[in-house]
Structure formats: C-alpha cells, structure tokens
Design a protein around this motif. Structure first.
Motif, short mmCIF file in Angstrom:
data_model
loop_
_atom_site.label_atom_id
_atom_site.label_comp_id
_atom_site.label_asym_id
_atom_site.label_seq_id
_atom_site.Cartn_x
_atom_site.Cartn_y
_atom_site.Cartn_z
N MET A 48 0.86 -1.18 0.00
CA MET A 48 0.00 0.00 0.00
C MET A 48 0.90 1.24 0.00
O MET A 48 1.92 1.26 0.69
CB MET A 48 -0.93 -0.02 1.22
N GLN A 66 2.72 2.13 -2.46
CA GLN A 66 4.01 1.76 -3.03
C GLN A 66 4.58 2.83 -3.97
O GLN A 66 5.79 2.87 -4.18
CB GLN A 66 3.92 0.41 -3.75
N TYR A 104 10.13 9.25 -7.37
CA TYR A 104 8.86 9.91 -7.07
C TYR A 104 9.15 11.35 -6.64
O TYR A 104 8.47 12.29 -7.07
CB TYR A 104 8.11 9.16 -5.97
N LYS A 134 7.66 14.92 -7.69
CA LYS A 134 7.00 15.69 -6.62
C LYS A 134 7.60 17.10 -6.54
O LYS A 134 6.88 18.07 -6.31
CB LYS A 134 7.17 14.96 -5.29
N ILE A 159 -0.77 -0.15 -8.38
CA ILE A 159 -1.98 0.54 -7.90
C ILE A 159 -1.93 1.95 -8.47
O ILE A 159 -0.89 2.61 -8.40
CB ILE A 159 -2.13 0.54 -6.36
N SER A 208 -3.24 8.05 -7.43
CA SER A 208 -4.36 8.98 -7.36
C SER A 208 -4.59 9.24 -5.87
O SER A 208 -3.65 9.09 -5.08
CB SER A 208 -5.61 8.37 -8.00
N ASP A 209 -5.79 9.61 -5.49
CA ASP A 209 -6.08 9.79 -4.07
C ASP A 209 -7.56 9.59 -3.82
O ASP A 209 -8.38 9.84 -4.71
CB ASP A 209 -5.66 11.19 -3.59
N LEU A 219 -9.35 11.42 -2.11
CA LEU A 219 -10.03 12.72 -1.97
C LEU A 219 -10.43 13.35 -3.31
O LEU A 219 -11.02 14.43 -3.33
CB LEU A 219 -9.15 13.68 -1.16
N MET A 247 -3.61 20.02 -0.83
CA MET A 247 -2.68 19.12 -0.13
C MET A 247 -1.49 19.95 0.33
O MET A 247 -0.93 20.71 -0.45
CB MET A 247 -2.24 18.02 -1.11
N PRO A 252 -4.08 16.74 3.79
CA PRO A 252 -5.14 17.41 3.05
C PRO A 252 -5.88 18.47 3.85
O PRO A 252 -5.96 18.38 5.08
CB PRO A 252 -6.10 16.26 2.69
N SER A 278 -9.92 3.48 5.87
CA SER A 278 -8.76 3.70 6.75
C SER A 278 -9.17 4.11 8.15
O SER A 278 -8.42 3.90 9.11
CB SER A 278 -7.86 4.78 6.15
O1 CP3 Z 1 -0.98 3.36 -2.80
C1 CP3 Z 1 -0.53 3.99 -3.79
O2 CP3 Z 1 0.67 3.98 -4.11
C2 CP3 Z 1 -1.52 4.72 -4.67
C3 CP3 Z 1 -1.75 6.09 -4.36
C4 CP3 Z 1 -2.53 6.53 -3.14
C5 CP3 Z 1 -2.32 7.81 -2.55
N1 CP3 Z 1 -3.26 8.00 -1.60
C6 CP3 Z 1 -1.29 8.76 -2.97
C7 CP3 Z 1 -0.87 9.80 -2.01
C8 CP3 Z 1 -3.58 5.93 -2.45
C9 CP3 Z 1 -4.16 4.53 -2.62
C10 CP3 Z 1 -4.03 6.86 -1.48
C11 CP3 Z 1 -5.18 6.59 -0.60
C12 CP3 Z 1 -5.46 7.52 0.50
N2 CP3 Z 1 -5.39 8.89 0.49
C13 CP3 Z 1 -5.98 7.12 1.77
C14 CP3 Z 1 -6.32 5.71 2.16
C15 CP3 Z 1 -5.10 4.91 2.44
C16 CP3 Z 1 -4.43 5.21 3.75
O3 CP3 Z 1 -3.24 5.55 3.69
O4 CP3 Z 1 -5.07 5.08 4.79
C17 CP3 Z 1 -6.16 8.28 2.55
C18 CP3 Z 1 -6.68 8.33 3.96
C19 CP3 Z 1 -5.79 9.39 1.72
C20 CP3 Z 1 -5.85 10.83 2.06
C21 CP3 Z 1 -4.50 11.44 2.04
N3 CP3 Z 1 -3.75 11.68 0.90
C22 CP3 Z 1 -3.74 11.86 3.16
C23 CP3 Z 1 -4.18 11.76 4.60
C24 CP3 Z 1 -2.53 12.35 2.66
C25 CP3 Z 1 -1.43 13.02 3.46
C26 CP3 Z 1 -0.65 12.07 4.25
C27 CP3 Z 1 0.62 11.73 3.54
O5 CP3 Z 1 0.93 10.52 3.42
O6 CP3 Z 1 1.31 12.66 3.16
C28 CP3 Z 1 -2.55 12.20 1.25
C29 CP3 Z 1 -1.47 12.56 0.31
C30 CP3 Z 1 -0.94 11.50 -0.56
N4 CP3 Z 1 -1.69 10.63 -1.29
C31 CP3 Z 1 0.44 11.23 -0.80
C32 CP3 Z 1 0.48 10.18 -1.73
C33 CP3 Z 1 1.70 9.55 -2.36
C34 CP3 Z 1 1.61 12.00 -0.19
C35 CP3 Z 1 1.70 13.42 -0.68
C36 CP3 Z 1 2.76 13.65 -1.73
O7 CP3 Z 1 3.50 12.75 -2.08
O8 CP3 Z 1 2.82 14.78 -2.24
#
Ligand code: CP3
Length: 367
Positions: A49, A51, A59, A63, A95, A98-99, A101, A113, A119, A231
């Motif tokens: 997850m 990944q 990445y 970024k 996978i 995307s996100d 949100l 973000m 977020p 989550s």
């Molecule tokens: O898994 C993967 O590689 C696919 C991409 C993916 C992202 N978000 C990319 C992302 C997936 C499957 C998610 C799901 C997601 N997003 C969840 C459920 C999974 C979990 O971790 O519980 C949730 C709760 C979110 C909401 C979200 N997006 C948060 C809370 C954050 C900030 C926290 C953080 O890790 O920074 C994000 C940002 C986000 N989504 C990043 C990535 C790679 C990091 C920000 C960045 O790289 O700029």
C-alpha cells in the motif's frame, strides 16, 4: 480487443450473476488475480500500500516539479508514477497513483494538499443543506482524468502485472468532508453522525452513489481489481461501524463485485471481519493489530487475506525483514493470501528495505 473481451464477458456475467473467472484475463503475471480467486499459486503475490510514494527518489523528482493534484490529474504523470514501483521494486501489482479525496473534489468541494500537514478541505459539511449542495449525479464524469490515467497505465504496463483501481469507503471520505483535515480521533465527524444522523446518512448515501459510478468507470477503463480503503473504520466500535460504515461498503461491493474482484481494507475493524466477508469482497485487508491465525479463524479460513506487515518494521535490518516475511507467509499460508503491509509505506523507509520485503516473498519456499 481486451476492452471488447471484457465488456462481452461483463454482459455474460450480468446475465449469470456470478463472479468472472478472474484468472482467465490475459496477463503475464496473474498471481494477484489467482490469489483473489482462491486458486493455487507457487508463491503468494506481493504489493505494498502506498508503493508509489515518497520513499522513492524517482517519485521525489516528480513531486519537486509538480504539485500533488497536478500529478494526480495529468494522466502521463499519474501513469509514470504508477509504474515506478513495478520497475524499481518489482511488485506483482500496480496501484493507480491517485487519491481517495478526488471524490469529494468531484462532488464540488475544494481539496488542497499541504506538505507535512496533509489534506485540507476549507468549506466543510456542517448540515443537511451543505449535503444538498453537493454534486452527485454528474460527479463521476468529473473524474475523466482518472479513467484516462487507467487506460494509459494499462497500455504502458503491457500486461506485466494487474492494475488495481481504488476509492475511499464512504465513512472515511465523510471524515475528511466534515472534519476538513486529518485528525487522530475525527471527533467532529463522529459528532456529526451522532447529532445529525439524517444528514450523515444522506451524505454517506451520496458518497456511495458517486463511488459506485466512479468504480464502474474505473472497471470500464481497464482496472483488473479494486481496493476500497476504510482507513478510519477502526474509529467506530462494532455497533456504530454497523450503522455508519458497513451498509455503504456493502452497497459498493455488491454493485461492482460481479464485474471486478474487490479487496476490502478496513483498518482496525477486526471485530467485524465476518460481516466484511459477507459483503462479497474477494479479499480482506488485515493490519498488524490482528494475528494471521486470528484473522483466518474469524473468516472461517474461506477468504483471501491481505497484509499485515507493520510498515514501520521495514526500518529493521534487511535480514530481519526477510525472516519476518517468511514467518508471516508461514502463518497466513500460501493460498488465499496476498503479501502486503498492514498500512501504507512511510517516507523514511530505505528503498533497499522495501525491495527486501518484496524479494523475500518472491523467494519464499515452504518447508
Ligand atoms: O498506494 C498507492 O501507491 C496509490 C496512491 C494513493 C495515494 N493515496 C497517494 C498519495 C492511495 C491509494 C491513497 C489513498 C489515500 N489517500 C488514503 C487511504 C489509504 C491510507 O493511507 O489510509 C487516505 C486516507 C488518503 C488521504 C491522504 N492523501 C492523506 C491523509 C494524505 C497526506 C498524508 C501523507 O501521506 O502525506 C494524502 C497525500 C498523498 N496521497 C500522498 C500520496 C503519495 C503524499 C503526498 C505527496 O507525495 O505529495
């Protein structure tokens, strides 16, 4: 050709109302689909997850050039990021980058973000009138960039591994839509459910309707399997989970499972594993707060389980990671099992440690 095959079998399948013979799709590596189907495999499939993320220097390069939602909304960037862990780490599934949100965004909410903060949704949902303002019917069409990213990624994968699409479970999305940001307790979101249950259920149903259309479009665009992320499901006790999360997850799984297998990841929801199994999901994601033995017992040894390595344990030396992985597979068994982390990988994991995790699964031999 593949799309034609898929739609034809979908039509046949709708008539039969039975799951597709998953393993028959043309893929060079179909371990994941076999595991979801409960078919025998020489070793379990492995992916992680999150990944595609910040532990990868490649990445970070993208970024540093493009902000988060530009990366998400540009199919070429999303596809390139999705492929990174396939090329660099060698996971058995991709996978989509995307996100979760993007769904509230498509429903008309502003989502930004922020580095280190996560977020932010400045205009939160506070009452029924706010729920009524949301876009529902056309929302899934505002996510065309996701479908384009899926089609492009499938093309670039050339059948090397299956592509996983995903969405957030309605309760987890409500958390962000009501709280407006991340939280340890999501107490505002829970209070909203307790004090305005009618508005909460209207919101959960609106998210559910959008999510079903969104996932159907992801399937049409070419994903091989889906994961639903709840989550924050573990913030509820069993009783409230059954009121505010489970019925909506159930609707989503029921609406797509005949077209595509669904992995249901509800973090901390070990108390409801049997109920999650009954939704018709092909697999359940497990976190490290439950043991493989307990999870198998609760699910009657009859569903594919995915997980459950604590991502922080990837900070251990690589030989310890390899030992742990072997013990984890021994405990889950090789069939009906997908090796994964119990939650997303964290940014400070050395790339070699992520590789060691994947490699240990690939080298697994039962004694
Ligand atoms: O898994 C993967 O590689 C696919 C991409 C993916 C992202 N978000 C990319 C992302 C997936 C499957 C998610 C799901 C997601 N997003 C969840 C459920 C999974 C979990 O971790 O519980 C949730 C709760 C979110 C909401 C979200 N997006 C948060 C809370 C954050 C900030 C926290 C953080 O890790 O920074 C994000 C940002 C986000 N989504 C990043 C990535 C790679 C990091 C920000 C960045 O790289 O700029």
């Amino acid at each position: 050709m593949e799309l034609c095959r898929r739609s034809l079998s979908n039509i046949l399948n709708m008539v039969k109302q039975e799951p597709l013979p998953i393993s028959t799709r043309i893929l060079k590596n179909d371990l994941l689909l076999k595991a979801l189907d409960g078919k025998p495999v020489h070793r379990p499939p492995v992916w992680m997850m999150r990944q595609a993320g910040r532990y990868l220097p490649q990445y970070m390069e993208l970024k540093n050039k493009y902000d988060f939602f530009t990366r998400v909304q540009t199919p070429e960037l999303a596809a390139a990021i999705t492929l990174q862990p396939i090329d660099l780490i060698g996971t058995d599934a991709a996978i989509l980058f995307s996100d979760i949100l993007v769904v509230p965004q498509a429903m008309g909410m502003e989502v930004t973000m922020h580095e280190g903060k996560g977020p932010a949704l400045p205009a939160v949902i506070r009452c029924m009138e706010d729920v009524e303002q949301l876009i529902v019917e056309e929302a899934a069409w505002h996510l065309q960039y996701v479908y384009d990213a899926i089609a492009l990624t499938k093309q670039q994968l050339e059948g090397r591994v299956p592509l996983i699409g995903f969405a957030g479970a309605p309760w987890t999305l409500l958390c962000y839509m009501v709280e407006g940001k991340g939280s340890k307790t999501f107490d505002k979101a829970k209070a909203f459910c307790y004090t305005q249950p009618e508005a909460a259920h209207a919101l959960l149903q609106a998210i559910t309707d959008v999510t079903i259309a969104y996932l159907r479009n992801q399937i049409k665009a070419g994903v091989d399997c889906l994961q639903l992320f709840d989550s924050w499901g573990g913030l509820w006790d069993k009783e409230d989970f059954a009121i505010f999360s489970l019925p909506y997850i159930q609707q989503i799984v029921q609406s797509v499972k005949y077209e595509c297998p669904v992995i249901l990841y509800a973090k901390g929801v070990w108390h409801s594993l049997p109920e999650l199994q009954e939704t018709g999901a092909a697999a359940l994601g497990i976190d490290w707060c439950n043991t493989p033995q307990q999870a198998r017992k609760l699910t009657n040894h009859s569903i594919t389980l995915q997980g459950n390595y604590d991502p922080v344990k990837l900070l251990n030396p690589v030989n310890k990671i390899s030992q742990d992985v072997k013990a984890m597979i021994d405990a889950f068994g090789t069939t009906r099992y997908i090796a994964n982390l119990g939650h997303g990988i964290i940014p400070n994991i050395p790339v070699d440690h992520a590789k060691a995790f994947v490699q240990a699964v690939k080298e697994y031999k039962a004694e």
